[in-house]
Design an enzyme around this catalytic site. Structure first.
Site, PDB file in Angstrom:
ATOM      1  N   ASP A  87       0.818  -1.220   0.000  1.00 36.98           N
ATOM      2  CA  ASP A  87       0.000   0.000   0.000  1.00 36.98           C
ATOM      3  C   ASP A  87       0.845   1.261   0.000  1.00 36.98           C
ATOM      4  O   ASP A  87       0.342   2.353  -0.277  1.00 36.98           O
ATOM      5  CB  ASP A  87      -0.951   0.017   1.207  1.00 36.98           C
ATOM      6  CG  ASP A  87      -0.210  -0.168   2.519  1.00 36.98           C
ATOM      7  OD1 ASP A  87       0.401   0.801   2.998  1.00 36.98           O
ATOM      8  OD2 ASP A  87      -0.240  -1.283   3.069  1.00 36.98           O
ATOM      9  N   ASP A 157       5.778  -5.768   6.832  1.00 40.83           N
ATOM     10  CA  ASP A 157       4.395  -5.293   6.842  1.00 40.83           C
ATOM     11  C   ASP A 157       3.562  -6.262   6.011  1.00 40.83           C
ATOM     12  O   ASP A 157       3.253  -6.017   4.850  1.00 40.83           O
ATOM     13  CB  ASP A 157       4.340  -3.875   6.256  1.00 40.83           C
ATOM     14  CG  ASP A 157       2.928  -3.328   6.190  1.00 40.83           C
ATOM     15  OD1 ASP A 157       2.027  -3.908   6.826  1.00 40.83           O
ATOM     16  OD2 ASP A 157       2.724  -2.315   5.491  1.00 40.83           O
TER      17      ASP A 157
END
Length: 282
Positions: A87, A157
């Site tokens: 993202d 992440d």
């Protein structure tokens, strides 16, 4: 499905979170990807039925997974490896640190990256930055191909250990992460929500401890998750965990938060050390 409707994030068979949404995008690729829009939370990303982040509160997660490990270094980070993070939120926070010289990122799901650049460009870092090397590649494979002692930080992440993320919660993965870190470097990885999924932290924590001599668990509350999320933080050298040497200030993060991050409740501590004596809470 068109128009607005109630969508439920299923946590358990008899429990979940409900959002009144408009479906913006849906496709099954490497993972089932959905993007919704909600009047309160803005646009938000869902992978395999689980909310990853929302526009409203993503900064809490991204600042924590970036600034917390960076605060423990003897000097500001210069070379950083991101695994996952398609993202772009972690990259955005790293690019706020002027000393950054190089960021390498391995993201396995090209579709997540492409959709994030289309729908979540406001929260993404700048991938045109010449300091950034972005690669569509499995994180474990990328680690194996990386040079030793190359990075100040390894930031993982990723999603929970299902599907393509399973290999990111293995002893082999943690061993490779340690190898690519500089001796003073710091590793961090999200470890899900222990109140809902305690097995993830319970199983990953001892694996990390077998590889790194110094391991801590941190926590923070992210509203869209409805609970505190755990992070595994590890290094080859001891750190002054509560008194950071590097001082960063964000929309959420500030140096005094380290005391909060590393202050765990008795049930979390028992989860990490079930064979030890019960904690004296008098």
């Amino acid at each position: 499905m068109t128009g607005q409707f109630w969508w439920r994030e299923k946590i358990f068979r008899d429990f979940g979170h409900s959002y009144f949404v408009e479906l913006v995008y849906e496709e099954r690729d490497l993972q089932k990807i959905q993007i919704f829009r909600n009047p309160s939370w803005g646009y938000f990303l869902v992978l395999d039925g689980i909310v990853q982040f929302t526009e409203r509160d993503e900064y809490i997660y991204h600042e924590t997974i970036t600034f917390l490990p960076a605060s423990l270094l003897p000097h500001p980070p210069e070379e950083v490896l991101i695994i996952g993070g398609g993202d772009g939120g972690v990259l955005r926070e790293l690019q706020k640190i002027p000393e950054i010289k190089r960021v390498v990122q391995f993201e396995i799901d090209e579709k997540v990256f492409e959709l994030s650049q289309k729908y979540f460009f406001k929260i993404s870092g700048d991938y045109e930055d010449p300091r950034v090397g972005f690669h569509i590649k499995d994180g474990l494979l990328g680690l194996k191909e990386s040079p030793s002692q190359a990075y100040d930080l390894v930031i993982v992440d990723c999603t929970d250990p299902v599907g393509p993320a399973k290999t990111l919660y293995t002893q082999e993965f943690y061993s490779e992460a340690k190898r690519v870190l500089k001796p003073y470097g710091v590793f961090i990885q999200q470890a899900s929500l222990p109140i809902y999924f305690p097995h993830i932290l319970k199983e990953a924590y001892p694996l990390v401890k077998e590889i790194f001599p110094h391991v801590k668990v941190a926590r923070t509350y992210v509203p869209c998750y409805g609970e505190e999320i755990a992070f595994l933080v590890a290094s080859s050298e001891e750190k002054d965990w509560l008194n950071p040497l590097q001082r960063f200030f964000g929309k959420y993060y500030h140096p005094d938060l380290n005391h909060y991050y590393f202050s765990l409740s008795a049930n979390w501590l028992q989860l990490l050390s079930p064979s030890e004596e019960k904690i004296n809470c008098k």
